[in-house]
Design a protein around this motif. Structure first.
Motif, PDB file in Angstrom:
ATOM      1  N   UNK A  60       0.822  -1.203   0.000  1.00  0.00           N
ATOM      2  CA  UNK A  60       0.000   0.000   0.000  1.00  0.00           C
ATOM      3  C   UNK A  60       0.856   1.252   0.000  1.00  0.00           C
ATOM      4  N   UNK A  61       0.469   2.227   0.828  1.00  0.00           N
ATOM      5  CA  UNK A  61       1.204   3.498   0.851  1.00  0.00           C
ATOM      6  C   UNK A  61       2.579   3.372   1.510  1.00  0.00           C
ATOM      7  N   UNK A  62       2.878   2.211   2.075  1.00  0.00           N
ATOM      8  CA  UNK A  62       4.199   1.971   2.683  1.00  0.00           C
ATOM      9  C   UNK A  62       4.983   0.915   1.907  1.00  0.00           C
ATOM     10  N   UNK A  63       4.632   0.791   0.657  1.00  0.00           N
ATOM     11  CA  UNK A  63       5.272  -0.195  -0.209  1.00  0.00           C
ATOM     12  C   UNK A  63       6.797  -0.033  -0.184  1.00  0.00           C
ATOM     13  N   UNK A  64       7.488  -1.167  -0.050  1.00  0.00           N
ATOM     14  CA  UNK A  64       8.943  -1.154  -0.051  1.00  0.00           C
ATOM     15  C   UNK A  64       9.578  -1.005   1.315  1.00  0.00           C
ATOM     16  N   UNK A  65       8.775  -0.712   2.338  1.00  0.00           N
ATOM     17  CA  UNK A  65       9.288  -0.580   3.701  1.00  0.00           C
ATOM     18  C   UNK A  65       9.355  -1.976   4.317  1.00  0.00           C
ATOM     19  N   UNK A  66      10.493  -2.302   4.907  1.00  0.00           N
ATOM     20  CA  UNK A  66      10.649  -3.582   5.606  1.00  0.00           C
ATOM     21  C   UNK A  66      10.118  -3.465   7.016  1.00  0.00           C
ATOM     22  N   UNK A  67       9.613  -4.567   7.546  1.00  0.00           N
ATOM     23  CA  UNK A  67       9.113  -4.626   8.913  1.00  0.00           C
ATOM     24  C   UNK A  67       9.671  -5.872   9.594  1.00  0.00           C
ATOM     25  N   UNK A  68      10.183  -5.697  10.809  1.00  0.00           N
ATOM     26  CA  UNK A  68      10.661  -6.803  11.639  1.00  0.00           C
ATOM     27  C   UNK A  68       9.904  -6.761  12.954  1.00  0.00           C
ATOM     28  N   UNK A  69       9.424  -7.900  13.417  1.00  0.00           N
ATOM     29  CA  UNK A  69       8.654  -7.965  14.647  1.00  0.00           C
ATOM     30  C   UNK A  69       9.560  -7.990  15.873  1.00  0.00           C
ATOM     31  N   UNK A  70       9.320  -7.035  16.774  1.00  0.00           N
ATOM     32  CA  UNK A  70       9.964  -7.003  18.084  1.00  0.00           C
ATOM     33  C   UNK A  70       8.869  -7.541  19.020  1.00  0.00           C
ATOM     34  N   UNK A  71       8.977  -7.498  20.322  1.00  0.00           N
ATOM     35  CA  UNK A  71       7.899  -8.037  21.159  1.00  0.00           C
ATOM     36  C   UNK A  71       6.521  -7.444  20.869  1.00  0.00           C
ATOM     37  N   UNK A  73       3.324  -5.936  19.726  1.00  0.00           N
ATOM     38  CA  UNK A  73       2.877  -5.101  18.614  1.00  0.00           C
ATOM     39  C   UNK A  73       3.918  -4.074  18.166  1.00  0.00           C
ATOM     40  N   UNK A  74       5.159  -4.210  18.587  1.00  0.00           N
ATOM     41  CA  UNK A  74       6.215  -3.274  18.185  1.00  0.00           C
ATOM     42  C   UNK A  74       6.975  -3.822  16.984  1.00  0.00           C
ATOM     43  N   UNK A  75       7.369  -2.915  16.091  1.00  0.00           N
ATOM     44  CA  UNK A  75       8.088  -3.286  14.877  1.00  0.00           C
ATOM     45  C   UNK A  75       9.259  -2.336  14.635  1.00  0.00           C
ATOM     46  N   UNK A  76      10.320  -2.879  14.053  1.00  0.00           N
ATOM     47  CA  UNK A  76      11.370  -2.055  13.462  1.00  0.00           C
ATOM     48  C   UNK A  76      10.991  -1.934  11.999  1.00  0.00           C
ATOM     49  N   UNK A  77      10.921  -0.726  11.481  1.00  0.00           N
ATOM     50  CA  UNK A  77      10.612  -0.531  10.071  1.00  0.00           C
ATOM     51  C   UNK A  77      11.729   0.298   9.445  1.00  0.00           C
ATOM     52  N   UNK A  90      15.071   4.285   9.667  1.00  0.00           N
ATOM     53  CA  UNK A  90      14.854   3.245  10.684  1.00  0.00           C
ATOM     54  C   UNK A  90      13.925   3.796  11.754  1.00  0.00           C
ATOM     55  N   UNK A  91      12.877   3.060  12.064  1.00  0.00           N
ATOM     56  CA  UNK A  91      11.884   3.522  13.033  1.00  0.00           C
ATOM     57  C   UNK A  91      11.482   2.363  13.946  1.00  0.00           C
ATOM     58  N   UNK A  92      11.012   2.705  15.119  1.00  0.00           N
ATOM     59  CA  UNK A  92      10.505   1.744  16.119  1.00  0.00           C
ATOM     60  C   UNK A  92       9.051   2.130  16.335  1.00  0.00           C
ATOM     61  N   UNK A  93       8.137   1.303  15.844  1.00  0.00           N
ATOM     62  CA  UNK A  93       6.733   1.684  15.781  1.00  0.00           C
ATOM     63  C   UNK A  93       5.821   0.736  16.553  1.00  0.00           C
ATOM     64  N   UNK A  94       4.804   1.313  17.153  1.00  0.00           N
ATOM     65  CA  UNK A  94       3.734   0.551  17.784  1.00  0.00           C
ATOM     66  C   UNK A  94       2.615   0.444  16.754  1.00  0.00           C
ATOM     67  N   UNK A  95       2.336  -0.767  16.293  1.00  0.00           N
ATOM     68  CA  UNK A  95       1.358  -0.958  15.246  1.00  0.00           C
ATOM     69  C   UNK A  95      -0.084  -0.806  15.711  1.00  0.00           C
ATOM     70  N   UNK A  96      -0.311  -0.704  17.002  1.00  0.00           N
ATOM     71  CA  UNK A  96      -1.698  -0.594  17.480  1.00  0.00           C
ATOM     72  C   UNK A  96      -1.910   0.651  18.284  1.00  0.00           C
TER      73      UNK A  96
END
Length: 96
Positions: A60-71, A73-77, A90-96
């Motif tokens: 979608x609008x974040x096409x090409x961005x990689x995501x790795x699961x941390x504990x 609902x947190x992700x490294x993108x 590089x970002x540390x995001x809460x998906x919820x």
């Protein structure tokens, strides 16, 4: 790969100063492994070799961005600049 820039302020502090004061303690060991791996990897296809990280590209609008699961609902993108061989945004995001 070199990390060009970090968006998340506390993640930047974690990388530059080794300060994990505001990062959940359960996430610290995994984040250390992930960051070391990212800096040591030579090709992006290496990301899919690590079980448990759920490495995938967003769509979608974040096409090409990689995501790795941390504990939980947190992700490294991040994106990968192939021409320069660098990790970008590089970002540390809460998906919820």
């Amino acid at each position: 790969m070199k990390i060009r820039n970090v968006i998340h302020r506390e993640l930047r502090r974690f990388i530059e100063e080794d300060s994990a004061a505001t990062i959940p303690p359960a996430a610290v060991p995994k984040l250390r492994r992930m960051l070391s791996f990212l800096q040591d990897m030579e090709r992006e296809d290496e990301l899919r070799t690590v079980p448990g990280w759920n490495a995938h590209r967003l769509t979608g609008d974040r096409r090409g961005v990689w995501s790795l699961t941390v504990p939980r609902n947190w992700r490294l993108t991040f994106r990968i600049d192939r021409a320069e061989g660098e990790i970008v945004d590089l970002d540390y995001e809460d998906y919820h």
